[in-house]
Design an enzyme around this catalytic site. Structure first.
Site, short mmCIF file in Angstrom:
data_model
loop_
_atom_site.label_atom_id
_atom_site.label_comp_id
_atom_site.label_asym_id
_atom_site.label_seq_id
_atom_site.Cartn_x
_atom_site.Cartn_y
_atom_site.Cartn_z
N GLU A 78 20.01 -38.02 119.62
CA GLU A 78 20.58 -39.26 119.10
C GLU A 78 19.69 -40.48 119.40
OE1 GLU A 78 25.14 -40.75 118.53
OE2 GLU A 78 24.58 -39.54 120.25
N ASP A 79 19.09 -40.50 120.58
CA ASP A 79 18.43 -41.73 121.03
C ASP A 79 16.90 -41.69 121.10
OD1 ASP A 79 20.98 -42.67 121.38
OD2 ASP A 79 21.05 -42.26 123.53
#
Ligand code: MN
Length: 491
Positions: A78-79
């Site tokens: 996600e990051d």
């Protein structure tokens, strides 16, 4: 906050983890450090401290290596510039699948009720596919709560409320009491700061005034157990957590002296038989209060909890609760489904969650509903309200929402039992069908095989959506039949 390293995680691992396991954990840490390079947490530390803390919690729970590694890498897709496919290449399918599960629960763009429902739905679906995903999510939430100081106040409150309303109830249903308690108390202070301060003050005062006498009662019990030759693994006071105390205070007129298990005495013995011997000794020493002896050893709670509870008039008339269990029961009480990893001897990791009755209910509700808001209302009603446990004549435990009636019980057993229900006995006494059942009631349903349809009036008092749905269904099909036969006659 103390910075942690991969060595701290390795240090938590017992002898059952191989050198390859440790090497994989080190490799994952190196991957995470590179992937999160340059990112910071709102508290100012390097971002990688977050996944490492998550993994540390998972190692403390003695989860398997795949889960710990997934904890280390859980925020990568996600990051960071790295994708789930990159992880699959380096760490294999199983770990990639766990991380994908965590990512899918993800963060939500919805607001209010909508958001709550969607979040809940995703959590439950993830849990059913692999309960380890939810355990990673709990560890993730735990660390986020511990570092909430750096977060914007409105976001802080939202995270805290979501924890109390979604995470903690699910942890409770899975029997992971230790994590549930930690999550609740951390969230409590942000969600309800005033109430938290009030409970903390009451609790600290109560501990000051009571600890001496509790210690007395403990020592006297201990002496007697030694005299009777019962090996004891642990005996000591157990403090009720703040958030549970708060909820109970609201039910008990805000009087902490009425919460008899605020400081309970917990005794852990070596086997189930000794639990009953200890109970006998406790009752020999002090007079038990009628109706407060609970045998969850013979009749476990649906989430697996086992213990003997009794409340007695102790030294100087001081009312105190004892909780007696053996070591396996203790592991299950603290770690719930996670105990299957924590105590490897408890057996397979393929825990069949779908067999748990409340999960079955959830799946059937889920299948019958498309709209989130309606789903939420039903779930709230059936699953997260407080539950009562009642017994069938065979001694099976049936788990129902508070204020459920014999009709709810009947439909819980079987649709036909519901439809043919004509009367009910509770604890050997005939009662009306709208009687509110209480914890521990023994319920027996009288049926009439010739009866085929339920009474429409029941809809005004049943509490479970299962009963409501089934009554409506039966009435509908009944009307259809009637209509068809009328049409036939007229044609
Ligand atoms: Mn995270």
């Amino acid at each position: 906050m103390q910075l942690i390293t991969v060595e701290d995680i390795i240090a938590k691992l017992g002898s059952e983890y191989s050198e390859e396991d440790k090497a994989l954990i080190i490799k994952a840490t190196e991957f995470a450090i590179i992937a999160h390079e340059g990112q910071k947490r709102s508290t100012g530390e390097d971002y990688v401290q977050h996944p490492l803390n998550v993994a540390l919690t998972l190692a403390e729970l003695r989860m398997d290596t795949a889960t710990i590694v997934a904890g280390i890498l859980h925020d990568v897709p996600e990051d960071t510039p790295y994708s789930i496919d990159d992880i699959k290449k380096d760490f294999g399918k199983e770990i990639a699948r766990l991380i994908d599960g965590v990512t899918k629960i993800g963060t939500l763009k919805y607001r209010g009720l909508e958001r709550y429902a969607e979040n809940l739905r995703r959590m439950l679906m993830a849990m059913i596919s692999d309960v380890r995903v939810i355990i990673i999510k709990f560890a993730d939430r735990l660390h986020n709560l511990k570092t909430l100081e750096g977060v914007r106040p409105d976001k802080r409150e939202r995270i805290a409320l979501e924890t109390l309303e979604i995470y903690a109830p699910i942890a409770n249903r899975l029997g992971i009491d230790q994590l549930r308690g930690e999550l609740e108390d951390l969230a409590f202070q942000y969600a309800y700061p005033k109430e938290y301060a009030w409970v903390r003050e009451l609790a600290q005062h109560k501990i000051l005034t009571d600890s001496k006498i509790i210690d007395h009662i403990k020592k006297r019990t201990q002496k007697e157990l030694v005299a009777e030759n019962i090996p004891v693994a642990y005996i000591g006071g157990r403090l009720k957590r703040y958030y549970s105390t708060y909820k109970k205070l609201l039910r008990k007129g805000k009087d902490i002296d009425k919460i008899y298990d605020f400081i309970a005495i917990r005794i852990i013995v070596k086997n189930p038989v000794d639990c009953y011997r200890v109970l006998g000794i406790v009752h020999k020493l002090w007079t038990p209060i009628r109706g407060r002896i609970k045998d969850y050893v013979a009749q476990p709670k649906p989430n697996g909890y086992q213990s003997l509870h009794t409340t007695v008039f102790g030294e100087k008339g001081k009312i105190v609760e004892f909780q007696i269990r053996d070591e396996t029961m203790h592991a299950l009480a603290e770690y719930g489904v996670a105990a299957h990893w924590f105590y490897k001897e408890l057996g397979s990791k393929n825990i069949d969650l779908e067999k748990m009755p409340w999960i079955k209910d959830l799946i059937s509700i889920q299948k019958s509903l498309k709209d989130n808001t309606a789903y939420l209302e039903k779930i709230k009603l059936d699953i997260f309200n407080e539950r009562i446990f009642v017994f069938t004549p065979n001694g099976d435990v049936i788990d129902l929402p508070k204020e459920a009636t014999p009709v709810d019980f009947a439909y819980h057993i079987h649709t036909d039992v519901g439809n043919q229900c004509v009367g009910a006995m509770v604890n050997d006494r005939i009662v009306s069908l709208d009687t509110i059942l209480k914890n521990g009631d023994l319920v027996e349903i009288t049926i009439n095989k010739h009866r085929t349809k339920p009474n429409e009036d029941w809809l005004s008092f049943v509490k479970t959506s299962i009963a409501k749905d089934k009554i409506k269904q039966s009435l509908k099909s009944d009307r259809k039949k009637l209509l068809t036969s009328l049409l036939k006659k007229s044609s």
